[in-house]
Design a protein around this motif. Sequence first.
Motif, mmCIF file in Angstrom:
data_model
loop_
_atom_site.group_PDB
_atom_site.id
_atom_site.type_symbol
_atom_site.label_atom_id
_atom_site.label_comp_id
_atom_site.label_asym_id
_atom_site.label_seq_id
_atom_site.Cartn_x
_atom_site.Cartn_y
_atom_site.Cartn_z
ATOM 1 N N ALA A 35 0.817 -1.218 0.000
ATOM 2 C CA ALA A 35 0.000 0.000 0.000
ATOM 3 C C ALA A 35 0.835 1.245 0.000
ATOM 4 N N ILE B 9 -10.320 2.941 3.337
ATOM 5 C CA ILE B 9 -9.484 1.844 2.837
ATOM 6 C C ILE B 9 -8.386 2.487 2.007
ATOM 7 N N TRP B 10 -7.174 2.452 2.536
ATOM 8 C CA TRP B 10 -6.050 3.148 1.908
ATOM 9 C C TRP B 10 -5.320 2.178 0.970
ATOM 10 N N SER B 11 -5.698 2.231 -0.293
ATOM 11 C CA SER B 11 -5.082 1.405 -1.315
ATOM 12 C C SER B 11 -4.726 2.281 -2.507
ATOM 13 N N SER B 12 -4.448 1.623 -3.658
ATOM 14 C CA SER B 12 -4.081 2.416 -4.844
ATOM 15 C C SER B 12 -5.202 3.354 -5.257
ATOM 16 N N PRO C 265 -8.020 4.864 -3.125
ATOM 17 C CA PRO C 265 -8.612 4.956 -1.790
ATOM 18 C C PRO C 265 -10.126 4.970 -1.826
ATOM 19 N N TYR D 236 -9.732 -6.468 0.718
ATOM 20 C CA TYR D 236 -8.749 -5.543 0.155
ATOM 21 C C TYR D 236 -7.370 -5.895 0.733
ATOM 22 N N ASN E 164 -3.352 -6.165 1.183
ATOM 23 C CA ASN E 164 -2.257 -5.177 1.110
ATOM 24 C C ASN E 164 -2.771 -3.744 1.203
ATOM 25 N N SER E 165 -3.836 -3.531 1.943
ATOM 26 C CA SER E 165 -4.395 -2.190 2.135
ATOM 27 C C SER E 165 -4.443 -1.871 3.635
ATOM 28 N N GLU E 166 -4.327 -0.602 3.906
ATOM 29 C CA GLU E 166 -4.436 -0.143 5.296
ATOM 30 C C GLU E 166 -5.863 0.308 5.548
#
Length: 566
Positions: A27, A82-85, A87, A130, A132-134
Amino acid sequence: MWRDRERSIKGIVALLVCVGTLIGSPARAQLPGSLSIPDLLKMRPETRTDVAQLTGKSFALDAPVDPSAYVVGPGDVFALNIWSSMPVEHQLTVTPEGTLLIPNVGVAQVRDQTLEQVKKTVAAMVARRYTNSEVTLTLLAPRKIVVQISGDVLNETKFEMNSLQRVDNLIATANALPATATNVNEYIDLINRLRSSPSLRNIIIQRRNGERVRADLVKYQATGNGKYNPYLQEGDQVWVPSRVQMTLAIGISGGVRRMGSFEFVPGDSLTDLIAMGFGFKVTADSQHAVLTRLTADATAKETLHVNPVAILAGKEPNIALRPGDRLFVPEIPERRQTFIVAVEGAVQQPGHYPITLNTTKLSEVIKAAGGFTPEANIKAATLTRARISPSSPPEDAVREQLLSQRSSLGVQDTAYYLTETALRLKGELVSVDFYKLFVLGDSTQDVTLRNYDVIRVPTKSRTVYVFGQVLSPGHVEYVPEKDYRYYIEKAGGFAADARSGDVKVIKGNTRIWFDPSDTTIEDGDFIWVPKDREYPFAYHLNVWAQIAGIVGTAATIALLINNLTK
Protein backbone atom coordinates in the motif's frame (compact mmCIF):
# COMPACT_ATOMS: atom_id res chain seq x y z
CA MET A 1 -7.89 9.56 -37.40
CA TRP A 2 -7.21 5.90 -36.69
CA ARG A 3 -3.67 6.80 -35.61
CA ASP A 4 -5.06 9.28 -33.00
CA ARG A 5 -7.46 6.66 -31.66
CA GLU A 6 -4.61 4.16 -31.49
CA ARG A 7 -2.50 6.57 -29.45
CA SER A 8 -5.42 7.18 -27.00
CA ILE A 9 -6.00 3.44 -26.57
CA LYS A 10 -2.30 2.88 -25.87
CA GLY A 11 -2.33 5.68 -23.27
CA ILE A 12 -5.30 4.19 -21.45
CA VAL A 13 -3.69 0.74 -21.48
CA ALA A 14 -0.48 2.22 -20.03
CA LEU A 15 -2.43 3.91 -17.24
CA LEU A 16 -4.26 0.67 -16.42
CA VAL A 17 -0.93 -1.14 -16.29
CA CYS A 18 0.38 1.42 -13.76
CA VAL A 19 -2.72 1.09 -11.63
CA GLY A 20 -2.54 -2.69 -11.79
CA THR A 21 1.08 -2.53 -10.72
CA LEU A 22 0.13 -0.41 -7.70
CA ILE A 23 -2.69 -2.76 -6.71
CA GLY A 24 -0.34 -5.69 -6.68
CA SER A 25 2.27 -3.79 -4.69
CA PRO A 26 2.33 -2.81 -0.97
CA ALA A 27 0.00 0.00 0.00
CA ARG A 28 2.86 2.41 0.65
CA ALA A 29 4.65 1.73 -2.68
CA GLN A 30 5.63 4.70 -4.88
CA LEU A 31 4.02 5.11 -8.32
CA PRO A 32 6.12 5.80 -11.42
CA GLY A 33 7.19 9.40 -11.56
CA SER A 34 7.33 9.67 -7.70
CA LEU A 35 3.53 9.75 -7.49
CA SER A 36 2.60 8.44 -3.99
CA ILE A 37 -0.67 7.48 -2.30
CA PRO A 38 -0.94 10.87 -0.53
CA ASP A 39 -0.68 12.45 -3.99
CA LEU A 40 -3.58 10.33 -5.18
CA LEU A 41 -5.61 11.40 -2.13
CA LYS A 42 -5.12 15.02 -3.08
CA MET A 43 -6.41 14.23 -6.59
CA ARG A 44 -9.66 12.63 -5.45
CA PRO A 45 -12.84 14.72 -4.93
CA GLU A 46 -12.84 16.30 -1.48
CA THR A 47 -15.40 14.87 0.95
CA ARG A 48 -16.43 16.68 4.11
CA THR A 49 -18.37 15.28 7.04
CA ASP A 50 -20.30 17.80 9.15
CA VAL A 51 -20.48 16.23 12.61
CA ALA A 52 -23.02 18.78 13.79
CA GLN A 53 -25.25 17.79 10.90
CA LEU A 54 -24.96 14.12 11.79
CA THR A 55 -25.90 14.59 15.45
CA GLY A 56 -28.23 17.53 15.19
CA LYS A 57 -25.91 19.69 17.31
CA SER A 58 -22.27 19.96 18.23
CA PHE A 59 -20.98 18.54 21.51
CA ALA A 60 -18.06 19.22 23.82
CA LEU A 61 -15.61 16.64 25.12
CA ASP A 62 -13.64 16.72 28.35
CA ALA A 63 -11.09 14.29 26.92
CA PRO A 64 -10.46 12.23 23.74
CA VAL A 65 -12.63 9.14 23.36
CA ASP A 66 -11.21 6.09 25.12
CA PRO A 67 -11.63 3.22 22.61
CA SER A 68 -11.26 0.61 25.35
CA ALA A 69 -14.13 2.11 27.39
CA TYR A 70 -16.58 3.39 24.76
CA VAL A 71 -19.28 0.82 23.90
CA VAL A 72 -20.63 1.03 20.35
CA GLY A 73 -24.37 1.03 19.78
CA PRO A 74 -27.15 1.75 17.23
CA GLY A 75 -26.85 5.22 15.74
CA ASP A 76 -23.07 5.66 16.01
CA VAL A 77 -21.64 7.10 12.79
CA PHE A 78 -18.26 5.92 11.48
CA ALA A 79 -15.90 6.80 8.65
CA LEU A 80 -14.31 3.73 7.03
CA ASN A 81 -11.21 4.48 4.95
CA ILE A 82 -9.48 1.84 2.84
CA TRP A 83 -6.05 3.15 1.91
CA SER A 84 -5.08 1.41 -1.32
CA SER A 85 -4.08 2.42 -4.84
CA MET A 86 -7.61 3.75 -5.29
CA PRO A 87 -8.61 4.96 -1.79
CA VAL A 88 -12.15 4.21 -0.71
CA GLU A 89 -14.18 6.02 1.94
CA HIS A 90 -17.52 4.94 3.35
CA GLN A 91 -19.74 6.59 5.94
CA LEU A 92 -21.35 3.87 8.04
CA THR A 93 -24.08 3.99 10.68
CA VAL A 94 -24.69 1.22 13.19
CA THR A 95 -28.12 -0.26 12.48
CA PRO A 96 -30.81 -0.69 15.15
CA GLU A 97 -29.80 -4.37 15.23
CA GLY A 98 -26.24 -3.43 16.17
CA THR A 99 -24.55 -4.17 12.84
CA LEU A 100 -22.37 -2.32 10.35
CA LEU A 101 -23.13 -2.85 6.65
CA ILE A 102 -19.79 -2.57 4.84
CA PRO A 103 -20.10 -2.25 1.03
CA ASN A 104 -18.38 -5.03 -0.92
CA VAL A 105 -17.36 -6.65 2.37
CA GLY A 106 -20.35 -7.78 4.41
CA VAL A 107 -22.10 -7.35 7.75
CA ALA A 108 -20.12 -6.81 10.97
CA GLN A 109 -21.74 -7.55 14.33
CA VAL A 110 -20.73 -4.70 16.67
CA ARG A 111 -23.44 -4.71 19.31
CA ASP A 112 -22.13 -4.26 22.88
CA GLN A 113 -18.54 -4.21 21.69
CA THR A 114 -16.06 -1.55 22.66
CA LEU A 115 -14.77 0.82 20.03
CA GLU A 116 -11.41 -0.89 20.25
CA GLN A 117 -12.96 -4.29 19.51
CA VAL A 118 -15.02 -2.91 16.61
CA LYS A 119 -11.93 -1.39 14.99
CA LYS A 120 -10.18 -4.79 15.06
CA THR A 121 -13.26 -6.65 13.77
CA VAL A 122 -13.84 -4.31 10.85
CA ALA A 123 -10.15 -4.12 9.93
CA ALA A 124 -9.93 -7.92 9.79
CA MET A 125 -13.03 -8.22 7.59
CA VAL A 126 -11.95 -5.51 5.16
CA ALA A 127 -8.40 -6.84 4.93
CA ARG A 128 -9.72 -10.16 3.54
CA ARG A 129 -11.35 -8.28 0.66
CA TYR A 130 -8.75 -5.54 0.16
CA THR A 131 -5.40 -7.24 0.57
CA ASN A 132 -2.26 -5.18 1.11
CA SER A 133 -4.40 -2.19 2.14
CA GLU A 134 -4.44 -0.14 5.30
CA VAL A 135 -7.84 0.14 6.97
CA THR A 136 -8.95 2.81 9.47
CA LEU A 137 -12.29 3.10 11.22
CA THR A 138 -13.03 6.43 12.90
CA LEU A 139 -15.97 7.40 15.10
CA LEU A 140 -17.46 10.52 13.55
CA ALA A 141 -20.49 11.17 15.72
CA PRO A 142 -21.95 9.56 18.85
CA ARG A 143 -25.45 8.22 18.97
CA LYS A 144 -28.35 9.66 20.92
CA ILE A 145 -29.33 7.68 24.00
CA VAL A 146 -32.02 7.87 26.68
CA VAL A 147 -31.00 7.41 30.31
CA GLN A 148 -32.84 7.82 33.59
CA ILE A 149 -31.58 9.43 36.80
CA SER A 150 -33.10 9.43 40.27
CA GLY A 151 -32.09 10.11 43.83
CA ASP A 152 -30.62 13.29 45.30
CA VAL A 153 -30.94 15.49 42.19
CA LEU A 154 -33.16 18.39 41.24
CA ASN A 155 -34.99 16.63 38.38
CA GLU A 156 -35.64 12.88 38.59
CA THR A 157 -36.60 11.88 35.06
CA LYS A 158 -35.33 10.57 31.72
CA PHE A 159 -32.90 12.61 29.64
CA GLU A 160 -31.71 12.41 26.06
CA MET A 161 -27.92 12.48 26.05
CA ASN A 162 -25.20 11.42 23.64
CA SER A 163 -23.05 8.38 24.20
CA LEU A 164 -19.84 10.37 24.68
CA GLN A 165 -21.21 12.03 27.80
CA ARG A 166 -20.34 10.69 31.21
CA VAL A 167 -22.18 10.32 34.51
CA ASP A 168 -21.16 13.78 35.75
CA ASN A 169 -22.71 15.32 32.60
CA LEU A 170 -26.01 13.61 33.39
CA ILE A 171 -25.95 14.82 37.01
CA ALA A 172 -25.24 18.39 35.87
CA THR A 173 -28.16 18.17 33.42
CA ALA A 174 -30.45 16.79 36.12
CA ASN A 175 -29.51 19.64 38.47
CA ALA A 176 -30.16 22.40 35.93
CA LEU A 177 -33.00 24.76 36.74
CA PRO A 178 -36.18 24.16 34.76
CA ALA A 179 -36.60 26.36 31.70
CA THR A 180 -39.85 27.61 33.22
CA ALA A 181 -38.14 28.87 36.40
CA THR A 182 -38.80 32.59 36.76
CA ASN A 183 -37.70 33.16 40.35
CA VAL A 184 -34.22 31.81 41.02
CA ASN A 185 -34.49 32.71 44.73
CA GLU A 186 -37.02 29.91 45.16
CA TYR A 187 -34.29 27.41 44.29
CA ILE A 188 -31.39 28.86 46.31
CA ASP A 189 -31.91 26.62 49.37
CA LEU A 190 -32.31 23.57 47.16
CA ILE A 191 -29.18 24.40 45.16
CA ASN A 192 -27.15 24.92 48.34
CA ARG A 193 -28.32 21.55 49.63
CA LEU A 194 -27.39 19.85 46.37
CA ARG A 195 -23.84 21.16 46.76
CA SER A 196 -23.26 19.20 49.96
CA SER A 197 -25.93 16.53 50.32
CA PRO A 198 -25.57 14.17 47.31
CA SER A 199 -23.00 11.41 47.30
CA LEU A 200 -20.06 11.92 44.96
CA ARG A 201 -18.43 8.54 45.49
CA ASN A 202 -21.26 6.00 45.65
CA ILE A 203 -23.22 6.76 42.47
CA ILE A 204 -24.71 3.56 41.04
CA ILE A 205 -25.24 2.91 37.30
CA GLN A 206 -27.59 0.03 36.54
CA ARG A 207 -26.95 -1.23 33.00
CA ARG A 208 -29.72 -2.80 30.95
CA ASN A 209 -27.80 -6.10 30.91
CA GLY A 210 -27.98 -6.24 34.73
CA GLU A 211 -24.42 -5.06 35.36
CA ARG A 212 -23.92 -2.58 38.19
CA VAL A 213 -21.18 0.04 37.93
CA ARG A 214 -20.12 2.55 40.61
CA ALA A 215 -19.05 6.09 39.75
CA ASP A 216 -16.59 7.93 42.00
CA LEU A 217 -16.41 11.57 40.93
CA VAL A 218 -13.92 12.49 43.66
CA LYS A 219 -11.40 9.98 42.35
CA TYR A 220 -12.16 11.01 38.78
CA GLN A 221 -11.41 14.63 39.63
CA ALA A 222 -8.20 13.62 41.39
CA THR A 223 -6.89 11.13 38.82
CA GLY A 224 -8.66 11.87 35.53
CA ASN A 225 -9.23 8.11 35.13
CA GLY A 226 -12.41 7.56 33.11
CA LYS A 227 -13.27 4.30 34.87
CA TYR A 228 -14.44 6.37 37.85
CA ASN A 229 -16.80 8.39 35.60
CA PRO A 230 -18.07 5.94 32.93
CA TYR A 231 -19.60 6.76 29.56
CA LEU A 232 -23.39 6.59 29.50
CA GLN A 233 -25.17 3.83 27.59
CA GLU A 234 -28.74 3.56 26.39
CA GLY A 235 -31.07 2.27 29.07
CA ASP A 236 -28.80 3.26 31.98
CA GLN A 237 -30.50 3.97 35.30
CA VAL A 238 -28.36 6.22 37.50
CA TRP A 239 -28.99 6.43 41.23
CA VAL A 240 -27.49 9.33 43.25
CA PRO A 241 -27.79 8.54 46.98
CA SER A 242 -27.41 11.04 49.81
CA ARG A 243 -23.99 11.41 51.31
CA VAL A 244 -23.41 9.52 54.54
CA GLN A 245 -21.44 11.93 56.72
CA MET A 246 -19.43 11.61 59.93
CA THR A 247 -19.68 7.84 60.44
CA LEU A 248 -18.54 7.01 56.90
CA ALA A 249 -15.84 9.58 56.22
CA ILE A 250 -12.10 9.71 55.75
CA GLY A 251 -9.95 12.82 55.77
CA ILE A 252 -6.58 14.27 54.92
CA SER A 253 -4.92 17.45 56.17
CA GLY A 254 -1.59 19.20 56.50
CA GLY A 255 0.87 19.40 53.65
CA VAL A 256 -1.47 18.45 50.81
CA ARG A 257 -2.89 20.58 48.03
CA ARG A 258 -6.52 19.98 49.04
CA MET A 259 -7.46 19.25 52.63
CA GLY A 260 -10.89 17.86 53.42
CA SER A 261 -13.16 15.00 54.37
CA PHE A 262 -14.43 12.51 51.82
CA GLU A 263 -16.98 9.74 51.79
CA PHE A 264 -15.57 6.38 52.69
CA VAL A 265 -15.94 3.65 50.10
CA PRO A 266 -14.94 0.04 50.81
CA GLY A 267 -11.63 -0.60 49.10
CA ASP A 268 -10.22 2.87 49.75
CA SER A 269 -6.49 2.87 50.44
CA LEU A 270 -3.91 5.33 51.67
CA THR A 271 -2.78 6.10 48.11
CA ASP A 272 -6.40 6.81 47.12
CA LEU A 273 -6.69 9.33 49.95
CA ILE A 274 -3.47 11.05 48.90
CA ALA A 275 -4.78 11.26 45.33
CA MET A 276 -8.02 12.83 46.57
CA GLY A 277 -5.85 15.41 48.36
CA PHE A 278 -4.20 16.17 44.97
CA GLY A 279 -0.77 15.15 46.23
CA PHE A 280 1.70 16.91 48.47
CA LYS A 281 2.71 20.54 48.78
CA VAL A 282 6.32 21.49 48.15
CA THR A 283 6.71 22.09 51.89
CA ALA A 284 5.27 18.70 52.92
CA ASP A 285 7.33 16.28 54.96
CA SER A 286 5.88 13.44 52.91
CA GLN A 287 8.07 10.75 54.48
CA HIS A 288 6.67 11.19 57.99
CA ALA A 289 2.86 11.18 58.05
CA VAL A 290 0.52 10.13 60.83
CA LEU A 291 -2.59 8.01 60.27
CA THR A 292 -5.07 8.11 63.14
CA ARG A 293 -7.98 5.71 63.36
CA LEU A 294 -10.54 4.49 65.86
CA THR A 295 -10.54 0.98 67.17
CA ALA A 296 -13.31 -1.38 66.10
CA ASP A 297 -15.39 -0.52 69.19
CA ALA A 298 -14.68 3.21 68.71
CA THR A 299 -13.51 3.58 72.30
CA ALA A 300 -9.84 4.27 71.63
CA LYS A 301 -7.61 5.84 69.01
CA GLU A 302 -4.73 4.20 67.21
CA THR A 303 -1.83 6.15 65.73
CA LEU A 304 0.23 4.79 62.85
CA HIS A 305 3.40 6.46 61.62
CA VAL A 306 3.60 5.93 57.87
CA ASN A 307 5.92 6.82 55.00
CA PRO A 308 3.68 7.89 52.09
CA VAL A 309 6.63 8.27 49.70
CA ALA A 310 7.69 4.67 50.22
CA ILE A 311 4.09 3.44 49.88
CA LEU A 312 3.55 5.37 46.64
CA ALA A 313 6.81 3.97 45.28
CA GLY A 314 5.74 0.41 46.14
CA LYS A 315 8.58 -0.05 48.61
CA GLU A 316 6.13 -0.49 51.48
CA PRO A 317 2.66 -2.11 51.36
CA ASN A 318 -0.39 0.07 50.83
CA ILE A 319 -2.76 0.50 53.76
CA ALA A 320 -6.47 -0.28 53.54
CA LEU A 321 -8.49 2.51 55.11
CA ARG A 322 -11.34 2.26 57.60
CA PRO A 323 -14.23 4.65 58.24
CA GLY A 324 -13.06 7.59 60.29
CA ASP A 325 -9.38 7.37 59.30
CA ARG A 326 -7.49 10.67 59.19
CA LEU A 327 -4.11 11.23 57.55
CA PHE A 328 -2.00 14.16 58.67
CA VAL A 329 1.02 15.16 56.60
CA PRO A 330 3.30 17.55 58.50
CA GLU A 331 4.92 20.50 56.79
CA ILE A 332 8.52 21.66 56.97
CA PRO A 333 8.52 25.34 57.95
CA GLU A 334 9.99 27.48 55.20
CA ARG A 335 12.26 29.94 56.96
CA ARG A 336 13.84 31.38 53.84
CA GLN A 337 11.46 34.30 53.60
CA THR A 338 12.08 37.85 52.52
CA PHE A 339 12.47 39.59 55.89
CA ILE A 340 12.60 43.36 55.48
CA VAL A 341 12.48 46.59 57.47
CA ALA A 342 11.57 50.06 56.27
CA VAL A 343 13.75 53.11 56.84
CA GLU A 344 11.99 56.45 56.42
CA GLY A 345 12.95 60.08 56.80
CA ALA A 346 16.32 61.77 57.25
CA VAL A 347 18.75 59.07 56.11
CA GLN A 348 20.91 59.11 53.00
CA GLN A 349 19.00 56.31 51.23
CA PRO A 350 15.48 55.67 52.57
CA GLY A 351 13.81 52.43 51.52
CA HIS A 352 13.29 48.78 52.38
CA TYR A 353 16.27 46.73 53.53
CA PRO A 354 16.60 42.95 53.91
CA ILE A 355 17.47 41.56 57.31
CA THR A 356 18.39 38.17 58.73
CA LEU A 357 15.80 36.86 61.18
CA ASN A 358 16.76 37.42 64.83
CA THR A 359 20.25 38.56 63.83
CA THR A 360 20.36 41.98 62.13
CA LYS A 361 20.90 44.95 64.45
CA LEU A 362 19.54 48.49 64.21
CA SER A 363 22.97 49.98 63.59
CA GLU A 364 23.53 47.64 60.61
CA VAL A 365 20.43 48.86 58.80
CA ILE A 366 21.20 52.55 59.46
CA LYS A 367 24.68 51.92 58.06
CA ALA A 368 23.18 50.21 54.99
CA ALA A 369 20.94 53.27 54.52
CA GLY A 370 24.04 55.48 54.35
CA GLY A 371 23.68 56.97 57.82
CA PHE A 372 21.81 60.07 58.93
CA THR A 373 21.57 63.31 57.00
CA PRO A 374 22.84 66.53 58.64
CA GLU A 375 19.21 67.53 59.23
CA ALA A 376 18.29 64.32 61.08
CA ASN A 377 16.66 64.78 64.47
CA ILE A 378 18.24 61.71 66.04
CA LYS A 379 16.68 62.28 69.46
CA ALA A 380 13.18 62.11 67.93
CA ALA A 381 13.84 58.96 65.83
CA THR A 382 11.59 55.96 66.55
CA LEU A 383 11.48 52.24 65.87
CA THR A 384 7.96 50.85 65.36
CA ARG A 385 7.05 47.17 65.38
CA ALA A 386 3.86 45.73 63.92
CA ARG A 387 1.71 43.74 66.32
CA ILE A 388 -0.11 42.25 63.32
CA SER A 389 1.76 41.38 60.13
CA PRO A 390 0.69 43.35 57.03
CA SER A 391 0.12 39.99 55.33
CA SER A 392 -2.24 38.79 58.07
CA PRO A 393 -5.97 38.53 57.27
CA PRO A 394 -8.23 41.40 58.44
CA GLU A 395 -9.89 39.20 61.05
CA ASP A 396 -6.63 39.13 63.03
CA ALA A 397 -6.87 42.89 63.62
CA VAL A 398 -10.55 42.59 64.58
CA ARG A 399 -9.73 39.84 67.06
CA GLU A 400 -6.94 41.91 68.63
CA GLN A 401 -9.29 44.87 69.03
CA LEU A 402 -11.94 42.71 70.70
CA LEU A 403 -9.38 41.20 73.07
CA SER A 404 -8.22 44.71 73.99
CA GLN A 405 -11.73 45.57 75.18
CA ARG A 406 -11.47 43.06 78.05
CA SER A 407 -10.92 45.51 80.86
CA SER A 408 -12.37 46.29 84.28
CA LEU A 409 -11.36 49.98 84.22
CA GLY A 410 -13.59 52.92 84.89
CA VAL A 411 -15.24 54.88 82.10
CA GLN A 412 -12.52 57.52 81.86
CA ASP A 413 -9.64 55.05 82.09
CA THR A 414 -11.29 52.71 79.57
CA ALA A 415 -11.60 55.49 76.99
CA TYR A 416 -7.93 56.39 77.47
CA TYR A 417 -6.88 52.72 77.30
CA LEU A 418 -8.80 52.11 74.09
CA THR A 419 -7.17 55.16 72.50
CA GLU A 420 -3.74 53.89 73.44
CA THR A 421 -4.66 50.42 72.14
CA ALA A 422 -5.77 51.83 68.80
CA LEU A 423 -2.43 53.60 68.49
CA ARG A 424 -0.59 50.44 69.50
CA LEU A 425 -2.27 48.41 66.79
CA LYS A 426 -1.00 50.93 64.25
CA GLY A 427 2.51 50.13 65.42
CA GLU A 428 4.13 49.45 68.79
CA LEU A 429 7.11 51.57 69.76
CA VAL A 430 10.31 49.71 70.59
CA SER A 431 12.11 51.14 73.62
CA VAL A 432 15.37 52.38 72.09
CA ASP A 433 17.27 55.67 72.42
CA PHE A 434 18.80 56.59 69.06
CA TYR A 435 20.81 59.43 70.60
CA LYS A 436 22.49 57.14 73.13
CA LEU A 437 23.25 54.55 70.45
CA PHE A 438 24.49 56.68 67.57
CA VAL A 439 25.89 59.73 69.40
CA LEU A 440 27.00 58.42 72.81
CA GLY A 441 27.92 54.94 71.55
CA ASP A 442 25.78 52.97 74.01
CA SER A 443 25.71 49.49 72.39
CA THR A 444 22.99 48.29 74.79
CA GLN A 445 20.55 50.32 72.68
CA ASP A 446 21.44 48.37 69.52
CA VAL A 447 18.29 46.25 69.39
CA THR A 448 17.67 43.26 67.09
CA LEU A 449 15.25 44.02 64.29
CA ARG A 450 12.26 41.96 63.24
CA ASN A 451 10.30 41.54 60.04
CA TYR A 452 8.27 44.61 59.01
CA ASP A 453 9.89 46.93 61.59
CA VAL A 454 9.76 50.62 60.60
CA ILE A 455 12.55 53.09 61.42
CA ARG A 456 11.46 56.74 61.24
CA VAL A 457 14.02 59.55 61.47
CA PRO A 458 12.39 63.01 61.41
CA THR A 459 14.23 66.13 60.29
CA LYS A 460 15.11 68.92 62.68
CA SER A 461 12.33 71.47 62.84
CA ARG A 462 14.54 73.87 64.89
CA THR A 463 11.38 75.21 66.49
CA VAL A 464 9.08 74.65 69.43
CA TYR A 465 5.41 75.11 68.76
CA VAL A 466 3.51 77.13 71.40
CA PHE A 467 -0.28 77.18 71.25
CA GLY A 468 -3.30 77.69 73.46
CA GLN A 469 -3.80 80.76 75.60
CA VAL A 470 -0.81 82.87 74.50
CA LEU A 471 -0.91 86.17 72.68
CA SER A 472 1.05 85.04 69.57
CA PRO A 473 0.74 81.23 69.18
CA GLY A 474 3.05 79.59 66.66
CA HIS A 475 6.58 78.29 66.05
CA VAL A 476 9.35 79.71 68.22
CA GLU A 477 12.98 79.14 67.28
CA TYR A 478 14.49 76.35 69.36
CA VAL A 479 17.23 77.37 71.80
CA PRO A 480 18.88 74.53 73.76
CA GLU A 481 18.51 74.49 77.55
CA LYS A 482 15.72 77.11 77.61
CA ASP A 483 12.66 76.25 79.69
CA TYR A 484 9.00 76.63 78.82
CA ARG A 485 8.78 80.19 80.18
CA TYR A 486 11.25 81.40 77.55
CA TYR A 487 9.09 80.05 74.71
CA ILE A 488 5.85 81.38 76.21
CA GLU A 489 7.45 84.81 76.51
CA LYS A 490 8.57 84.61 72.87
CA ALA A 491 4.96 83.76 71.97
CA GLY A 492 3.75 87.03 73.52
CA GLY A 493 3.18 85.73 77.04
CA PHE A 494 0.06 84.41 78.71
CA ALA A 495 -3.34 85.60 77.55
CA ALA A 496 -5.74 87.11 80.07
CA ASP A 497 -7.66 83.87 80.73
CA ALA A 498 -4.66 81.50 80.55
CA ARG A 499 -4.38 78.86 83.24
CA SER A 500 -0.68 79.36 83.77
CA GLY A 501 -0.33 76.75 86.47
CA ASP A 502 -1.38 73.89 84.15
CA VAL A 503 1.03 74.35 81.24
CA LYS A 504 1.95 71.03 79.50
CA VAL A 505 4.90 70.03 77.34
CA ILE A 506 4.03 67.57 74.54
CA LYS A 507 6.97 65.58 73.19
CA GLY A 508 7.34 65.85 69.45
CA ASN A 509 8.12 62.20 68.74
CA THR A 510 5.68 60.38 71.04
CA ARG A 511 3.03 63.10 71.74
CA ILE A 512 3.16 62.20 75.43
CA TRP A 513 2.19 65.02 77.84
CA PHE A 514 4.51 66.12 80.69
CA ASP A 515 4.56 68.77 83.37
CA PRO A 516 7.31 71.31 82.51
CA SER A 517 9.24 70.30 85.63
CA ASP A 518 9.39 66.66 84.50
CA THR A 519 11.05 67.09 81.11
CA THR A 520 13.46 69.16 79.06
CA ILE A 521 12.28 71.15 76.08
CA GLU A 522 13.66 69.62 72.86
CA ASP A 523 13.57 70.43 69.18
CA GLY A 524 10.11 69.75 67.76
CA ASP A 525 8.26 69.74 71.11
CA PHE A 526 4.91 71.43 71.73
CA ILE A 527 3.88 73.70 74.61
CA TRP A 528 0.19 73.83 75.47
CA VAL A 529 -1.35 76.61 77.60
CA PRO A 530 -4.92 75.75 78.68
CA LYS A 531 -7.71 78.22 79.16
CA ASP A 532 -9.02 79.17 82.57
CA ARG A 533 -12.35 77.56 83.24
CA GLU A 534 -15.40 79.83 83.42
CA TYR A 535 -18.46 78.50 85.25
CA PRO A 536 -22.01 79.93 84.99
CA PHE A 537 -23.83 81.42 88.00
CA ALA A 538 -25.94 78.29 88.39
CA TYR A 539 -22.77 76.25 88.89
CA HIS A 540 -21.58 78.50 91.73
CA LEU A 541 -25.06 78.55 93.26
CA ASN A 542 -25.11 74.76 93.24
CA VAL A 543 -21.69 74.61 94.88
CA TRP A 544 -22.70 77.03 97.65
CA ALA A 545 -25.96 75.12 98.17
CA GLN A 546 -24.00 71.90 98.68
CA ILE A 547 -21.65 73.66 101.12
CA ALA A 548 -24.60 75.08 103.03
CA GLY A 549 -26.19 71.64 103.18
CA ILE A 550 -23.03 70.11 104.57
CA VAL A 551 -22.67 72.92 107.18
CA GLY A 552 -26.31 72.56 108.19
CA THR A 553 -25.98 68.80 108.57
CA ALA A 554 -22.83 69.21 110.67
CA ALA A 555 -24.55 71.77 112.93
CA THR A 556 -27.55 69.46 113.43
CA ILE A 557 -25.30 66.56 114.40
CA ALA A 558 -23.35 68.79 116.82
CA LEU A 559 -26.61 69.95 118.43
CA LEU A 560 -27.82 66.37 118.90
CA ILE A 561 -24.54 65.31 120.44
CA ASN A 562 -24.66 68.30 122.80
CA ASN A 563 -28.21 67.45 123.93
CA LEU A 564 -27.35 63.80 124.47
CA THR A 565 -24.35 64.61 126.68
CA LYS A 566 -26.30 66.85 129.05
